[in-house]
Scaffold this active site. Structure first.
Site, PDB file in Angstrom:
ATOM      1  CB  SER A 180     -58.566 -34.197  -6.858  1.00  0.00           C
ATOM      2  OG  SER A 180     -59.773 -33.742  -7.404  1.00  0.00           O
ATOM      3  CG  HIS A 208     -55.415 -37.172  -5.705  1.00  0.00           C
ATOM      4  ND1 HIS A 208     -54.429 -36.367  -6.218  1.00  0.00           N
ATOM      5  CD2 HIS A 208     -56.484 -37.054  -6.549  1.00  0.00           C
ATOM      6  CE1 HIS A 208     -54.884 -35.769  -7.313  1.00  0.00           C
ATOM      7  NE2 HIS A 208     -56.121 -36.175  -7.533  1.00  0.00           N
ATOM      8  CE  LYS A 239     -54.086 -37.774 -10.343  1.00  0.00           C
ATOM      9  NZ  LYS A 239     -53.850 -36.831 -11.408  1.00  0.00           N
TER      10      LYS A 239
HETATM   11  N1  PMP Z   1     -59.248 -39.210 -10.930  1.00  0.00           N
HETATM   12  C1  PMP Z   1     -58.885 -38.232 -10.091  1.00  0.00           C
HETATM   13  C2  PMP Z   1     -59.485 -38.208  -8.722  1.00  0.00           C
HETATM   14  C3  PMP Z   1     -57.955 -37.260 -10.495  1.00  0.00           C
HETATM   15  O1  PMP Z   1     -57.605 -36.273  -9.664  1.00  0.00           O
HETATM   16  C4  PMP Z   1     -57.400 -37.331 -11.796  1.00  0.00           C
HETATM   17  C5  PMP Z   1     -56.341 -36.358 -12.282  1.00  0.00           C
HETATM   18  N2  PMP Z   1     -56.369 -35.092 -11.833  1.00  0.00           N
HETATM   19  C6  PMP Z   1     -57.826 -38.346 -12.641  1.00  0.00           C
HETATM   20  C7  PMP Z   1     -58.731 -39.275 -12.192  1.00  0.00           C
HETATM   21  C8  PMP Z   1     -57.301 -38.429 -14.043  1.00  0.00           C
HETATM   22  O2  PMP Z   1     -56.074 -39.070 -14.038  1.00  0.00           O
HETATM   23  P1  PMP Z   1     -55.022 -38.855 -15.230  1.00  0.00           P
HETATM   24  O3  PMP Z   1     -54.306 -37.604 -14.946  1.00  0.00           O
HETATM   25  O4  PMP Z   1     -54.186 -40.082 -15.165  1.00  0.00           O
HETATM   26  O5  PMP Z   1     -55.824 -38.793 -16.498  1.00  0.00           O
END
Ligand code: PMP
Length: 388
Positions: A180, A208, A239
């Site tokens: 991310s 992602h 996302k």
């Molecule tokens: N896993 C990854 C790799 C993420 O980047 C994120 C959010 N930034 C999440 C889980 C968490 O997801 P959510 O925003 O739906 O809580």
């Protein structure tokens, strides 16, 4: 006493250029947002396909409000609407898995899955740059944690060997597929080889990757032809789907275990009907989103190539997430401010989100960006680079 402690923490953050604040941003679903009336090209959202602003998805959400404003209780108590059951079947089918389970959000999914599947007798192997929710899920599980160097399969294998010698009960490898904060890919084929060799499970976080990779946006594991070897796939609807919520997909046996044991499913209220309807509509758009995907892919290929031509360090990124590595927090903040002044929103990413000394600006590209947004931004970046 409390006030002194809080004030001290505040001052420490200020000293290290780590102070953050919540800011009002209008039109966050658009490629151009507004802050205090100022127009800013938006490189700070995960709305990769632009679906958060899709008229059909919004219409379906409005229509679903007739079913009620909220889900009213935990799904294991009140039950659930037929829409969520259909959604779970659609998601399972989307990934070619037997079953899927919708969870409140990605953070709760990682927390719940890892703390449910692992116990202190087990060993878990996690890439050093995995998302914070994975780190927290591992902590909560109490399992012995082996954090391997980013993408380093030799290091992982050494740890697997060490764990095997110690005789932990179960072994589980977990990785983001698309990282991310760096935008690079996990070496899924190598991970599968190691998982087989050491009899471990492989769990991937496709937060992602879904929507962006694969013929119908099924994610990077599909794109690389590895999905059958993935024991559990976690994805988010927040996302590329542009809505909210998350899910896991796997065999019936894995999903049934989670339904029965996972505290972040059992002890929390289900998602509201409007959100479920929005997700179902978004899934259709994701599957049919070939044109959006190819627009996104050509956008980031162009943006990458130009940044490298100018001389920026973008690491191993090969996706829509493009970091410009800066190093010091203060310099990352300064570049972000300079861009802001010129109408560009790219926030600095600082510790603890990334390691100390690795502050960066992170650009998230979207299919809804116009070519002009990209060329203008690159022109500004080039000008600032030359003045440096
Ligand atoms: N896993 C990854 C790799 C993420 O980047 C994120 C959010 N930034 C999440 C889980 C968490 O997801 P959510 O925003 O739906 O809580």
């Amino acid at each position: 006493m409390w006030e002194d402690w809080l004030q001290h923490a505040h001052e420490k953050r200020e000293e290290k250029y780590l102070q953050r604040s919540l800011t009002v941003t209008d039109n966050a679903v658009k490629p151009v947002v507004r802050r205090n009336g100022k127009r800013l090209i938006n490189f700070s959202s995960n709305n990769y396909l632009g679906l958060a602003d899709h008229p059909d998805i919004k219409k379906k959400m409005i229509a679903a409000v007739d079913q009620g404003a909220g889900a009213t209780s935990s799904r294991l108590i009140i039950g659930h609407g037929s829409e969520i059951e259909q959604l779970e079947q659609e998601v399972a089918h989307f990934h070619g898995k037997e079953a899927a389970l919708v969870i409140a959000n990605g953070y709760m999914a990682n927390l719940g899955v890892l703390s449910t599947l692992l116990s202190p007798q087990d060993a878990v192997f996690s890439d050093q740059y995995n998302h914070a929710s994975i780190v927290d899920g591992i902590r909560l599980s109490g399992a012995k944690s082996f954090r391997y160097r980013h993408l380093n399969m030799d290091h992982l294998e050494k740890m697997l060997k060490r764990a095997q010698a110690k005789g932990y009960q179960k072994k589980l490898i977990i990785t983001d597929t698309v990282f991310s904060m760096d935008g690079d890919w996990a070496p899924l084929n190598d991970l599968i080889m190691l998982k087989r060799k050491y009899d471990a499970a492989l769990v991937v976080d496709e937060a992602h990757g879904v929507g962006v990779w694969g013929m119908q946006g099924q994610g990077l594991a599909h794109h690389l032809g590895t999905i059958q070897e993935i024991d559990l796939l976690l994805g988010t609807f927040s996302k590329a789907f542009g809505v909210y919520g998350a899910y896991v997909a796997g065999s019936k046996l894995w999903i049934d275990y989670l339904v029965n044991q996972m505290r972040s499913l059992i002890y929390t209220t289900g998602l509201p009907p409007t959100v479920i309807a929005g997700i179902r509509a978004a899934l259709k758009q994701v599957q049919a989103g070939t044109i959006l995907r190819s627009k996104l892919h050509s956008h980031y290929q162009y943006f990458h190539a130009q940044l490298r031509r100018i001389g920026f360090h973008t690491g191993l990124s090969q996706t829509q997430i493009i970091p410009i590595y800066i190093g010091e927090n203060q310099q990352a903040l300064q570049l972000s401010h300079q861009l802001f002044e010129r109408g560009i929103l790219a926030v600095p990413i600082r510790p603890p989100t990334v390691p100390v000394g690795e502050a960066r600006l992170r650009f998230s590209l979207m299919a809804s960006h116009e070519q002009d947004h990209l060329t203008y931004t690159l022109d500004v970046l080039e000008e600032l680079w030359k003045k440096k």
